[in-house]
Design an enzyme around this catalytic site. Sequence first.
Site, PDB file in Angstrom:
ATOM      1  N   ARG A  92      -1.109 109.281 -46.472  1.00  0.00           N
ATOM      2  CA  ARG A  92      -1.990 109.150 -47.641  1.00  0.00           C
ATOM      3  C   ARG A  92      -3.133 110.157 -47.612  1.00  0.00           C
ATOM      4  O   ARG A  92      -3.604 110.584 -48.664  1.00  0.00           O
ATOM      5  CB  ARG A  92      -2.550 107.725 -47.715  1.00  0.00           C
ATOM      6  CG  ARG A  92      -1.488 106.757 -48.174  1.00  0.00           C
ATOM      7  CD  ARG A  92      -2.019 105.358 -48.281  1.00  0.00           C
ATOM      8  NE  ARG A  92      -1.014 104.513 -48.891  1.00  0.00           N
ATOM      9  CZ  ARG A  92      -1.060 103.180 -48.883  1.00  0.00           C
ATOM     10  NH1 ARG A  92      -2.073 102.560 -48.295  1.00  0.00           N
ATOM     11  NH2 ARG A  92      -0.117 102.493 -49.453  1.00  0.00           N
ATOM     12  N   LYS A  97      13.230  88.438 -57.921  1.00  0.00           N
ATOM     13  CA  LYS A  97      13.109  87.409 -58.950  1.00  0.00           C
ATOM     14  C   LYS A  97      12.976  87.954 -60.360  1.00  0.00           C
ATOM     15  O   LYS A  97      12.236  88.900 -60.596  1.00  0.00           O
ATOM     16  CB  LYS A  97      11.888  86.535 -58.644  1.00  0.00           C
ATOM     17  CG  LYS A  97      12.101  85.641 -57.432  1.00  0.00           C
ATOM     18  CD  LYS A  97      10.779  85.089 -56.928  1.00  0.00           C
ATOM     19  CE  LYS A  97      10.181  84.102 -57.910  1.00  0.00           C
ATOM     20  NZ  LYS A  97       8.787  83.760 -57.556  1.00  0.00           N
ATOM     21  N   GLY A 111       7.109  98.892 -54.697  1.00  0.00           N
ATOM     22  CA  GLY A 111       6.906  99.060 -53.259  1.00  0.00           C
ATOM     23  C   GLY A 111       8.190  99.011 -52.458  1.00  0.00           C
ATOM     24  O   GLY A 111       8.473  99.917 -51.659  1.00  0.00           O
ATOM     25  N   GLY A 137       2.203  97.963 -56.835  1.00  0.00           N
ATOM     26  CA  GLY A 137       1.714  97.107 -57.913  1.00  0.00           C
ATOM     27  C   GLY A 137       1.321  97.903 -59.146  1.00  0.00           C
ATOM     28  O   GLY A 137       1.625  97.514 -60.280  1.00  0.00           O
TER      29      GLY A 137
HETATM   30  P1  ADP Z   1       9.845  96.128 -55.686  1.00  0.00           P
HETATM   31  O1  ADP Z   1       8.848  95.909 -54.584  1.00  0.00           O
HETATM   32  O2  ADP Z   1      10.490  97.486 -55.600  1.00  0.00           O
HETATM   33  O3  ADP Z   1       9.257  95.867 -57.040  1.00  0.00           O
HETATM   34  P2  ADP Z   1      10.944  93.488 -55.377  1.00  0.00           P
HETATM   35  O4  ADP Z   1       9.757  93.105 -54.568  1.00  0.00           O
HETATM   36  O5  ADP Z   1      11.082  92.891 -56.720  1.00  0.00           O
HETATM   37  O6  ADP Z   1      11.048  95.083 -55.476  1.00  0.00           O
HETATM   38  O7  ADP Z   1      12.282  93.092 -54.614  1.00  0.00           O
HETATM   39  C1  ADP Z   1      12.590  93.508 -53.324  1.00  0.00           C
HETATM   40  C2  ADP Z   1      13.266  92.426 -52.540  1.00  0.00           C
HETATM   41  O8  ADP Z   1      14.370  91.885 -53.242  1.00  0.00           O
HETATM   42  C3  ADP Z   1      13.807  92.936 -51.237  1.00  0.00           C
HETATM   43  O9  ADP Z   1      13.084  92.360 -50.187  1.00  0.00           O
HETATM   44  C4  ADP Z   1      15.262  92.487 -51.234  1.00  0.00           C
HETATM   45  O10 ADP Z   1      15.677  91.965 -50.009  1.00  0.00           O
HETATM   46  C5  ADP Z   1      15.271  91.405 -52.282  1.00  0.00           C
HETATM   47  N1  ADP Z   1      16.611  91.201 -52.854  1.00  0.00           N
HETATM   48  C6  ADP Z   1      17.404  92.089 -53.453  1.00  0.00           C
HETATM   49  N2  ADP Z   1      18.590  91.546 -53.773  1.00  0.00           N
HETATM   50  C7  ADP Z   1      18.569  90.270 -53.346  1.00  0.00           C
HETATM   51  C8  ADP Z   1      19.496  89.184 -53.354  1.00  0.00           C
HETATM   52  N3  ADP Z   1      20.696  89.332 -53.883  1.00  0.00           N
HETATM   53  N4  ADP Z   1      19.111  88.026 -52.805  1.00  0.00           N
HETATM   54  C9  ADP Z   1      17.899  87.875 -52.261  1.00  0.00           C
HETATM   55  N5  ADP Z   1      16.971  88.849 -52.217  1.00  0.00           N
HETATM   56  C10 ADP Z   1      17.293  90.038 -52.745  1.00  0.00           C
END
Ligand code: ADP
Length: 395
Positions: A37, A199, A352, A375
Amino acid sequence: MAKKTIEDVNVEGKKVLVRVDFNVPLTEDGVVSDDKRIVAALPTIRYLLEHNAKVILCSHLGRPKGKVDPKYSLEPVGQRLAELLPDTRVWFATDTIGESAKAAIEDMKEGEIVLLENTRFHPEEEANDPAFAKALASMADLFVSDAFGTVHRAHASTAGVADYIPAVAGFLIGKELGVMGEALENPVRPFVAILGGAKVADKIGVIKNLLQKCDSLIIGGGMAYTFFKAMGYEIGTSLLDENSIDLAKELMTEARVRGVNLLLPVDTVVATEYAADAEHKTVPANAIPSGWMGLDIGEKSCELFRKTILQAKTVIWNGPMGVFEFPAFAEGTKKVAAACADCEGTTIIGGGDSASAVKKLGFADRMTHISTGGGASLEFLEGKTLPGVAVLNDK
Ligand code: ADP
Ligand code: MG
């Protein structure tokens, strides 16, 4: 509206307060263990130094909860910065707006740097207290915002200061806003949005916003199973957002009405439990056996998604396709990353976990842009106004 950047203003001889993201990891002994960073902030800092500005840097580090805590001092960051800029004098102020800061700024010359102590040693920082913001601003003639990771927070050093002095974007923020803003406002088509992650509820805003702009929407990851449920499929013990089933139906209808090509996985890797070494197999999306959980997209889905991604001129990807943290369930994320890498259009990664997945799987240098703010990039993709961007002066 486009925002002014440091290239649009005269910085010669000016005292320039730069909000950087020096929230870096430190070792037990207080040494910077990853200076990415700091390195990322150098283009803006160098530009200002070369244009004879007096550069005043401020940042938060960790969560000192509004109290002075030596564990979260920026002093080691100052040492690292001085090593990275061996020809530049770097002063470290032992406070943020106090006597040490004022004296250092008084004494500094053009082409030198003063690094202020952790802004979050003051509770007024996160409260965006006007008096604190004013005190910070009064030490400078110009504010440069260059910490994208905190730009979605209305704090004194990210937003408040702009009430008192002119405010422009540094190169880091300029790039984030430029690449992502262009993709959202004026995408070269076809524009493909890829959404995954855990989710649906976390991503409603992103899905809704991108659905209005993209030509194809690919949905994978944990959120796909709520869509399967909405389609009447059995999903075993896969992730389910009970409260979002109706929403998933609405989104599918909206895609149809808008003529957006909505792609869901056609097959999925299911496992007996959520574990790295779980027994697993690939099944069609509509044939998930009871008691099994979907942890990745299947190979047919990867091929389907790849075809769409390769034709894209703009790709925005947020959310891994599966539980990439477990190698057995990282294949889907890897294949989608490879497709993005092979795509000749603009490829943007926001979020992230998405960013760390792409880096971990070794595709980082083949993407156009990986957003540095988890975020903040999500809120940007949701179409929300980011407080630290809103305060910057318009062109
Ligand atoms: P980002 O941080 O890029 O916005 P998220 O925080 O929404 O992404 O999601 C990342 C998480 O989603 C990861 O830790 C991954 O393990 C989980 N994930 C992806 N597919 C599945 C699944 N089929 N079941 C449970 N968890 C999942
Ligand atoms: Mg995440």
